[in-house]
Design a protein around this motif. Sequence first.
Motif, PDB file in Angstrom:
ATOM      1  N   LEU A   1     -28.498 -10.881   7.772  1.00 26.14           N
ATOM      2  CA  LEU A   1     -27.367 -10.988   8.697  1.00 26.14           C
ATOM      3  C   LEU A   1     -27.517 -12.206   9.617  1.00 26.14           C
ATOM      4  N   SER A   2     -28.730 -12.470  10.056  1.00 28.42           N
ATOM      5  CA  SER A   2     -28.956 -13.623  10.939  1.00 28.42           C
ATOM      6  C   SER A   2     -28.616 -14.923  10.223  1.00 28.42           C
ATOM      7  N   ARG A   3     -29.019 -15.032   8.966  1.00 27.21           N
ATOM      8  CA  ARG A   3     -28.713 -16.247   8.217  1.00 27.21           C
ATOM      9  C   ARG A   3     -27.202 -16.417   8.031  1.00 27.21           C
ATOM     10  N   ILE A   4     -26.535 -15.330   7.626  1.00 35.36           N
ATOM     11  CA  ILE A   4     -25.087 -15.405   7.377  1.00 35.36           C
ATOM     12  C   ILE A   4     -24.332 -15.697   8.667  1.00 35.36           C
ATOM     13  N   LEU A   5     -24.702 -15.008   9.759  1.00 38.46           N
ATOM     14  CA  LEU A   5     -24.030 -15.246  11.046  1.00 38.46           C
ATOM     15  C   LEU A   5     -24.273 -16.666  11.537  1.00 38.46           C
ATOM     16  N   ALA A   6     -25.478 -17.178  11.338  1.00 45.64           N
ATOM     17  CA  ALA A   6     -25.775 -18.548  11.761  1.00 45.64           C
ATOM     18  C   ALA A   6     -24.894 -19.533  11.011  1.00 45.64           C
ATOM     19  N   ALA A   7     -24.773 -19.348   9.699  1.00 46.73           N
ATOM     20  CA  ALA A   7     -23.952 -20.262   8.909  1.00 46.73           C
ATOM     21  C   ALA A   7     -22.483 -20.173   9.299  1.00 46.73           C
TER      22      ALA A   7
ATOM     23  N   SER B   1     -21.209 -19.237  12.137  1.00 46.40           N
ATOM     24  CA  SER B   1     -20.940 -19.644  13.526  1.00 46.40           C
ATOM     25  C   SER B   1     -21.310 -21.100  13.789  1.00 46.40           C
ATOM     26  N   GLY B   2     -21.737 -21.808  12.749  1.00 46.56           N
ATOM     27  CA  GLY B   2     -22.023 -23.234  12.907  1.00 46.56           C
ATOM     28  C   GLY B   2     -23.409 -23.564  13.414  1.00 46.56           C
ATOM     29  N   TYR B   3     -24.329 -22.597  13.403  1.00 36.60           N
ATOM     30  CA  TYR B   3     -25.702 -22.914  13.830  1.00 36.60           C
ATOM     31  C   TYR B   3     -26.336 -23.824  12.779  1.00 36.60           C
ATOM     32  N   PRO B   4     -26.947 -24.940  13.181  1.00 37.78           N
ATOM     33  CA  PRO B   4     -27.364 -25.965  12.204  1.00 37.78           C
ATOM     34  C   PRO B   4     -28.559 -25.581  11.336  1.00 37.78           C
ATOM     35  N   ARG B   5     -29.313 -24.524  11.701  1.00 38.15           N
ATOM     36  CA  ARG B   5     -30.523 -24.198  10.940  1.00 38.15           C
ATOM     37  C   ARG B   5     -30.513 -22.712  10.551  1.00 38.15           C
ATOM     38  N   PRO B   6     -29.729 -22.350   9.534  1.00 34.37           N
ATOM     39  CA  PRO B   6     -29.654 -20.933   9.126  1.00 34.37           C
ATOM     40  C   PRO B   6     -31.006 -20.362   8.695  1.00 34.37           C
ATOM     41  N   ASP B   7     -31.858 -21.180   8.064  1.00 33.56           N
ATOM     42  CA  ASP B   7     -33.166 -20.677   7.637  1.00 33.56           C
ATOM     43  C   ASP B   7     -34.024 -20.271   8.832  1.00 33.56           C
ATOM     44  N   GLU B   8     -33.898 -20.995   9.929  1.00 34.91           N
ATOM     45  CA  GLU B   8     -34.625 -20.637  11.147  1.00 34.91           C
ATOM     46  C   GLU B   8     -34.115 -19.301  11.690  1.00 34.91           C
ATOM     47  N   ALA B   9     -32.805 -19.085  11.594  1.00 31.24           N
ATOM     48  CA  ALA B   9     -32.233 -17.809  12.025  1.00 31.24           C
ATOM     49  C   ALA B   9     -32.748 -16.671  11.149  1.00 31.24           C
ATOM     50  N   TYR B  10     -32.855 -16.918   9.831  1.00 28.18           N
ATOM     51  CA  TYR B  10     -33.406 -15.902   8.927  1.00 28.18           C
ATOM     52  C   TYR B  10     -34.824 -15.538   9.348  1.00 28.18           C
ATOM     53  N   LEU B  11     -35.650 -16.536   9.644  1.00 29.50           N
ATOM     54  CA  LEU B  11     -37.035 -16.278  10.023  1.00 29.50           C
ATOM     55  C   LEU B  11     -37.100 -15.494  11.336  1.00 29.50           C
TER      56      LEU B  11
ATOM     57  N   VAL C   1     -27.335 -14.869  17.837  1.00 30.55           N
ATOM     58  CA  VAL C   1     -27.225 -14.570  16.406  1.00 30.55           C
ATOM     59  C   VAL C   1     -28.149 -13.410  16.040  1.00 30.55           C
ATOM     60  N   VAL C   2     -29.405 -13.467  16.471  1.00 30.99           N
ATOM     61  CA  VAL C   2     -30.368 -12.417  16.139  1.00 30.99           C
ATOM     62  C   VAL C   2     -29.959 -11.101  16.793  1.00 30.99           C
ATOM     63  N   TRP C   3     -29.505 -11.164  18.034  1.00 32.68           N
ATOM     64  CA  TRP C   3     -29.087  -9.942  18.740  1.00 32.68           C
ATOM     65  C   TRP C   3     -27.948  -9.263  17.999  1.00 32.68           C
ATOM     66  N   LEU C   4     -26.927 -10.041  17.596  1.00 34.98           N
ATOM     67  CA  LEU C   4     -25.779  -9.458  16.911  1.00 34.98           C
ATOM     68  C   LEU C   4     -26.191  -8.911  15.544  1.00 34.98           C
ATOM     69  N   ALA C   5     -27.058  -9.631  14.830  1.00 35.40           N
ATOM     70  CA  ALA C   5     -27.537  -9.149  13.531  1.00 35.40           C
ATOM     71  C   ALA C   5     -28.278  -7.825  13.695  1.00 35.40           C
TER      72      ALA C   5
ATOM     73  N   VAL D   1     -17.128  -7.821   6.511  1.00 33.27           N
ATOM     74  CA  VAL D   1     -17.386  -8.547   5.260  1.00 33.27           C
ATOM     75  C   VAL D   1     -18.782  -9.163   5.283  1.00 33.27           C
ATOM     76  N   LEU D   2     -19.168  -9.769   6.416  1.00 33.40           N
ATOM     77  CA  LEU D   2     -20.485 -10.388   6.524  1.00 33.40           C
ATOM     78  C   LEU D   2     -21.590  -9.353   6.359  1.00 33.40           C
ATOM     79  N   ARG D   3     -21.369  -8.186   6.960  1.00 30.67           N
ATOM     80  CA  ARG D   3     -22.385  -7.138   6.843  1.00 30.67           C
ATOM     81  C   ARG D   3     -22.496  -6.657   5.403  1.00 30.67           C
ATOM     82  N   ALA D   4     -21.369  -6.520   4.707  1.00 29.49           N
ATOM     83  CA  ALA D   4     -21.396  -6.083   3.310  1.00 29.49           C
ATOM     84  C   ALA D   4     -22.170  -7.090   2.452  1.00 29.49           C
ATOM     85  N   GLN D   5     -21.939  -8.385   2.715  1.00 26.51           N
ATOM     86  CA  GLN D   5     -22.676  -9.409   1.968  1.00 26.51           C
ATOM     87  C   GLN D   5     -24.176  -9.300   2.224  1.00 26.51           C
ATOM     88  N   ALA D   6     -24.542  -9.104   3.480  1.00 26.32           N
ATOM     89  CA  ALA D   6     -25.961  -9.001   3.831  1.00 26.32           C
ATOM     90  C   ALA D   6     -26.588  -7.753   3.212  1.00 26.32           C
TER      91      ALA D   6
END
Length: 726
Positions: free
Chosen positions: A123-129, A131-141, A226-230, A261-266
């Motif tokens: 969810l963090s990766r998808i939400l980051a992407a 919402s325009g956060y430039p480093r989705p992989d960092e959000a995933y971690l 992003v992490v809080w919402l995920a 939809v984002l949650r279903a994808q995650a």
Amino acid sequence: MIHSLPEPIRQAIESGRAPSPPQVLLRLLQMVDDDGATMAELARLVEQDAGLCTRVLTAANSPAIRRGNPMCSIENCLQALGTRLVRSLATCLSVQSLFDERTATRVVDLSAFWTHSLLTAELSRILAASSGYPRPDEAYLAGLLHDVGQLILLSALGEPYLQILVACPSEAALSVMESERLGVHHGEIGTWLADQWQLDSALADGILFHHLPGEQILTAAQLPQVVWLAHALTRCAEVPDALRDLAEQMFGQACSKGLTVLRAQAEERMGVLAEAIGITRPDPAAFDDTTGLPRVLGVRTAAEPDAQGQIAAIIGSLALMQPLQQDLFALQSDAEVLLALREAARILFDLNHLAFLLCDPHDARLSGKGIAGQPSIFGQVSIVPETHRSLAVAALLSNRICSSYDRTPPPTHSLMDIQFARALSSSGLLCLPMVGGSRTLGVIVVGLSAGQHSRLSRRLSCLTNFGRTAGLSLDKWRAARTAREQMSEEAAARFTRQARRTVHEAGNPLTIIKGYLRILDGKLPPGAGVHHELAVLGEEIERVARIVQRMSEVPAVGADDETVDIGDLLGELLLLCRAALFDSKGIAIETLVPTQAIRIACDRDAIKQILVNLWKNASEALSRGQRLKISLTSDILHRGRHYAELRIEDNGPGMSEAVISALHRPADAPIGASRGIGLSIVGALTQRLGIPVICRSTAACGTMIVLLLPIREPAGQQDNSDTRPR
């Protein structure tokens, strides 16, 4: 705001480990031995497990590995570590999961914890992407590690933390209960670890803030939001309106409307990952306030899960350290072995402050001279092997572990031990002998606190085995190096014998050819006009014989008193080579050579070889109608010495920088192109003779090569004013 952890908790987590699902370790062991597996695939597997992530991040960001900025990408970390160390990491963690002494007496089910962490990460990766956060992989971690503090506390504290989990009514209440009973909550533990790894502060904040109230998270930066919402989305089966309102305030209306939809994808992605590593996929309808917490199931039994049994089958009869020893044996130097041992000690025993002292084979003194990556004091000492000198010597002589915290017999105190402890930023030392076969090769000096020593004392047998593995690995590597050197010497001797036989056999036909040339020269009338040419051929055959002779010898620079008339030498070589290399191809030759003799202090045969290679290169590069110009002057003063300048210019296609660089390569390392091979020979000879070389080449305009040939006499004693074409 977190400033520091309570001292008892800090000491406990220094040795705490985040356990890894055995299914992930099993798959990782299989993948690192699969030649078809890519780093990207390994990274995707490691990203599924917070425990493995912590170990990979710790190892890759250690001073011995990291070069430059901290690494946050798991794939970059794996590339920095390499498959060898990743294999050691996976194997050591697998063995550790089987052999570690367990302080907890109850079974803990972590499957819900893993699925919660994976879902939060996705969810963090998808939400980051979105919402325009430039480093989705960092959000995933950040999402994957957001609850890693729970694993650390579970591993470090054992039963006391299990009691908190049993009494906890919901995940939201866990942080409060942790703070009341421990003085710190798992978010602060995870943040502290992220700070220790020197990860980005925003990533650490995402771990720290994920349990804060919604109205407070609105004042944070984007990644913590992003992490809080995920995390919030994982705690409910349906997305409530209040959460949508918060999402809209943080990331806009488009994001808030697409949460379902984002949650279903995650969930779909998380389900695939969970099934891939053998974790039961949870029913989304069963999500409640306790989802994601480790579950205490009951009293621990001796039975192991199937995956643990599979790992045991993989490891088979290997001892605790044997996989590490196999990896160490494949290394290429003492330095690499010691670096691998340093990282293995960090992985296996959480020993972050250590140094090596090696034995001198002649007098058994201990010293760390020449060993990189440790405090300078270890390289400055040479310790006499007397017990009272240091704990390190006591460990060396007794072949057992010695520490500052030993009680029977009382520890020996020395100023050197105090210096070592200060250099390792610790209050005490533990000295581990490295025993290889029948001798001790050195000592590992570890800096640690009393609390660390107390916890480590339960694993002294494993630590002793580690010291033996270190010693055996170092001893075997050195024995292998000696064997390789001996094999190399034997191969060189065989080559020399073969070369001498070849020289002997080649000498016979060369002698016959020289004899026939003399007979031919004698039969020709004095005015035949080819006697000079026959003499040149005879001289060239002599040169071939000398080249063959040197096959079994180390090439040497010509005698210092040898001088060569470079003008005459140019004339002789042109007479021999001009027709074949240039005239037959329609290449025009222009020469400007002084009539006055210019004697250079160089080996005649080497100069011939240089000129023939340069002319052959030019012949192969030039086309019909193009031109080669050869000019010679003797009035060059370079760095206080007199030189003759031999300039070779053409108007051909020019040479690439890669080909020109061959002038500075050894002759046995050509770059592939024929011109490069010839230039590498020229470069090797000019370097041996001390001849400066200048090269300038322009595409489609031609090439100029200048050789500065050392001469005996100052240019002022020569008269080269009469310069005319030859």
